[in-house]
Design a protein around this motif. Structure first.
Motif, mmCIF file in Angstrom:
data_model
loop_
_atom_site.group_PDB
_atom_site.id
_atom_site.type_symbol
_atom_site.label_atom_id
_atom_site.label_comp_id
_atom_site.label_asym_id
_atom_site.label_seq_id
_atom_site.Cartn_x
_atom_site.Cartn_y
_atom_site.Cartn_z
ATOM 1 N N ALA A 142 0.829 -1.212 0.000
ATOM 2 C CA ALA A 142 0.000 0.000 0.000
ATOM 3 C C ALA A 142 0.863 1.261 0.000
ATOM 4 N N SER A 143 1.915 1.257 0.806
ATOM 5 C CA SER A 143 2.825 2.410 0.860
ATOM 6 C C SER A 143 3.509 2.621 -0.486
ATOM 7 N N ALA A 144 3.984 1.538 -1.086
ATOM 8 C CA ALA A 144 4.649 1.637 -2.390
ATOM 9 C C ALA A 144 3.684 2.137 -3.460
ATOM 10 N N GLN A 145 2.449 1.633 -3.425
ATOM 11 C CA GLN A 145 1.451 2.085 -4.410
ATOM 12 C C GLN A 145 1.157 3.571 -4.251
ATOM 13 N N LYS A 146 1.036 4.012 -3.001
ATOM 14 C CA LYS A 146 0.752 5.425 -2.740
ATOM 15 C C LYS A 146 1.855 6.319 -3.312
ATOM 16 N N GLN A 147 3.095 5.816 -3.248
ATOM 17 C CA GLN A 147 4.242 6.580 -3.744
ATOM 18 C C GLN A 147 4.553 6.285 -5.212
ATOM 19 N N GLU A 148 3.808 5.352 -5.800
ATOM 20 C CA GLU A 148 4.087 4.888 -7.161
ATOM 21 C C GLU A 148 5.505 4.348 -7.281
ATOM 22 N N ALA A 149 5.930 3.627 -6.254
ATOM 23 C CA ALA A 149 7.274 3.034 -6.191
ATOM 24 C C ALA A 149 7.163 1.566 -6.613
ATOM 25 N N LYS A 150 7.097 1.338 -7.917
ATOM 26 C CA LYS A 150 6.837 0.006 -8.454
ATOM 27 C C LYS A 150 7.886 -1.017 -8.053
ATOM 28 N N PHE A 151 9.140 -0.625 -7.952
ATOM 29 C CA PHE A 151 10.190 -1.576 -7.591
ATOM 30 C C PHE A 151 9.973 -2.091 -6.174
ATOM 31 N N TRP A 152 9.681 -1.194 -5.239
ATOM 32 C CA TRP A 152 9.443 -1.627 -3.863
ATOM 33 C C TRP A 152 8.127 -2.390 -3.759
ATOM 34 N N GLU A 153 7.167 -2.041 -4.581
ATOM 35 C CA GLU A 153 5.925 -2.812 -4.618
ATOM 36 C C GLU A 153 6.218 -4.232 -5.094
ATOM 37 N N LEU A 154 7.053 -4.355 -6.119
ATOM 38 C CA LEU A 154 7.419 -5.682 -6.632
ATOM 39 C C LEU A 154 8.110 -6.517 -5.560
ATOM 40 N N ARG A 155 9.037 -5.905 -4.834
ATOM 41 C CA ARG A 155 9.769 -6.647 -3.803
ATOM 42 C C ARG A 155 8.813 -7.158 -2.718
ATOM 43 N N ALA A 156 7.921 -6.301 -2.245
ATOM 44 C CA ALA A 156 6.980 -6.703 -1.201
ATOM 45 C C ALA A 156 5.986 -7.736 -1.738
ATOM 46 N N ALA A 157 5.498 -7.531 -2.940
ATOM 47 C CA ALA A 157 4.541 -8.469 -3.534
ATOM 48 C C ALA A 157 5.184 -9.840 -3.743
ATOM 49 N N THR A 158 6.444 -9.874 -4.099
ATOM 50 C CA THR A 158 7.137 -11.153 -4.295
ATOM 51 C C THR A 158 7.231 -11.919 -2.985
ATOM 52 N N VAL A 159 7.586 -11.225 -1.905
ATOM 53 C CA VAL A 159 7.673 -11.893 -0.600
ATOM 54 C C VAL A 159 6.302 -12.397 -0.173
ATOM 55 N N LEU A 160 5.273 -11.563 -0.324
ATOM 56 C CA LEU A 160 3.932 -11.973 0.079
ATOM 57 C C LEU A 160 3.418 -13.114 -0.808
ATOM 58 N N ALA A 161 3.660 -13.047 -2.100
ATOM 59 C CA ALA A 161 3.236 -14.119 -3.007
ATOM 60 C C ALA A 161 3.930 -15.432 -2.654
ATOM 61 N N ARG A 162 5.190 -15.364 -2.301
ATOM 62 C CA ARG A 162 5.925 -16.582 -1.908
ATOM 63 C C ARG A 162 5.315 -17.166 -0.627
ATOM 64 N N LEU A 163 4.982 -16.301 0.324
ATOM 65 C CA LEU A 163 4.352 -16.747 1.563
ATOM 66 C C LEU A 163 3.012 -17.421 1.251
ATOM 67 N N TRP A 164 2.200 -16.772 0.436
ATOM 68 C CA TRP A 164 0.898 -17.335 0.088
ATOM 69 C C TRP A 164 1.054 -18.659 -0.663
ATOM 70 N N ALA A 165 2.038 -18.744 -1.543
ATOM 71 C CA ALA A 165 2.265 -19.992 -2.280
ATOM 72 C C ALA A 165 2.583 -21.131 -1.312
ATOM 73 N N ARG A 166 3.408 -20.858 -0.296
ATOM 74 C CA ARG A 166 3.736 -21.883 0.712
ATOM 75 C C ARG A 166 2.496 -22.296 1.503
ATOM 76 N N GLN A 167 1.531 -21.395 1.596
ATOM 77 C CA GLN A 167 0.290 -21.690 2.321
ATOM 78 C C GLN A 167 -0.751 -22.360 1.421
ATOM 79 N N GLY A 168 -0.392 -22.612 0.174
ATOM 80 C CA GLY A 168 -1.334 -23.230 -0.761
ATOM 81 C C GLY A 168 -2.263 -22.235 -1.436
ATOM 82 N N ARG A 169 -1.986 -20.977 -1.287
ATOM 83 C CA ARG A 169 -2.826 -19.918 -1.870
ATOM 84 C C ARG A 169 -2.203 -19.439 -3.188
ATOM 85 N N ARG A 170 -1.970 -20.390 -4.076
ATOM 86 C CA ARG A 170 -1.230 -20.131 -5.309
ATOM 87 C C ARG A 170 -1.948 -19.158 -6.245
#
Length: 169
Positions: free
Chosen positions: A107-135
């Motif tokens: 949310a912070s990255a989106q507010k600032q339009e900081a796509k690189f930091w959004e990508l980094r956070a989204a990658t970590v969260l997506a990896r977490l969700w994938a491990r939880q079966g939320r592919r």
């Protein structure tokens, strides 16, 4: 930063000491508090690289407090991501709290339009969700952020996101 580099080069003890000493000096001189949150986060990264997860977590929490008090939000998304990674690295991971940090980072990255930091956070969260079966959720989160990029595909973070998306396909 020199202390952090020392840690990465294997001189862990003196690198952490140097990073902490530099931060103590910065905090003691009011005119040197400019960019304090990122400087604190560098010390946190040094502690994390040295294996001091609890110490790194404490520094990232302090950096977020400094963000609130100084109003310097430009590094907030990255600090939230770093904090989340420490929460996940604890012997007993604090998954719910890490997920909240990652959502706040996005949310912070989106507010600032900081796509690189959004990508980094989204990658970590997506990896977490994938491990939880939320592919499917993981892919739905990461694909649009990754799709925004039109160059820089040699960058390690973009390669990491691409690899994760391939795994999620």
């Amino acid at each position: 930063m020199q202390g952090f580099v020392r840690v990465l080069r294997g001189d862990v003890e003196s690198g952490v000491r140097q990073a902490e000493a530099a931060l103590d000096t910065l905090e003691s001189v009011p005119s040197r508090r400019f960019h304090l949150p990122i400087r604190m986060s560098i010390v946190g990264r040094a502690k994390a690289a040295a294996g001091d997860i609890e110490g790194a977590l404490a520094i990232f929490e302090s950096a977020l407090d400094a963000t609130s008090s100084t109003g310097e939000i430009w590094y907030e998304a990255e600090t939230l991501r770093l904090k989340a990674e420490m929460l996940l690295a604890l012997p007993e991971p604090r998954i719910s709290e890490a997920e909240r940090c990652l959502m706040a980072a996005i949310a912070s990255a989106q507010k600032q339009e900081a796509k690189f930091w959004e990508l980094r956070a989204a990658t970590v969260l997506a990896r977490l969700w994938a491990r939880q079966g939320r592919r499917a959720e993981a892919r739905s989160l990461l694909a649009p952020v990754y799709g925004w990029f039109t160059e820089g595909f040699g960058n390690a973070d973009i390669k990491d996101a691409a690899g994760l998306l391939t795994e999620l396909a």
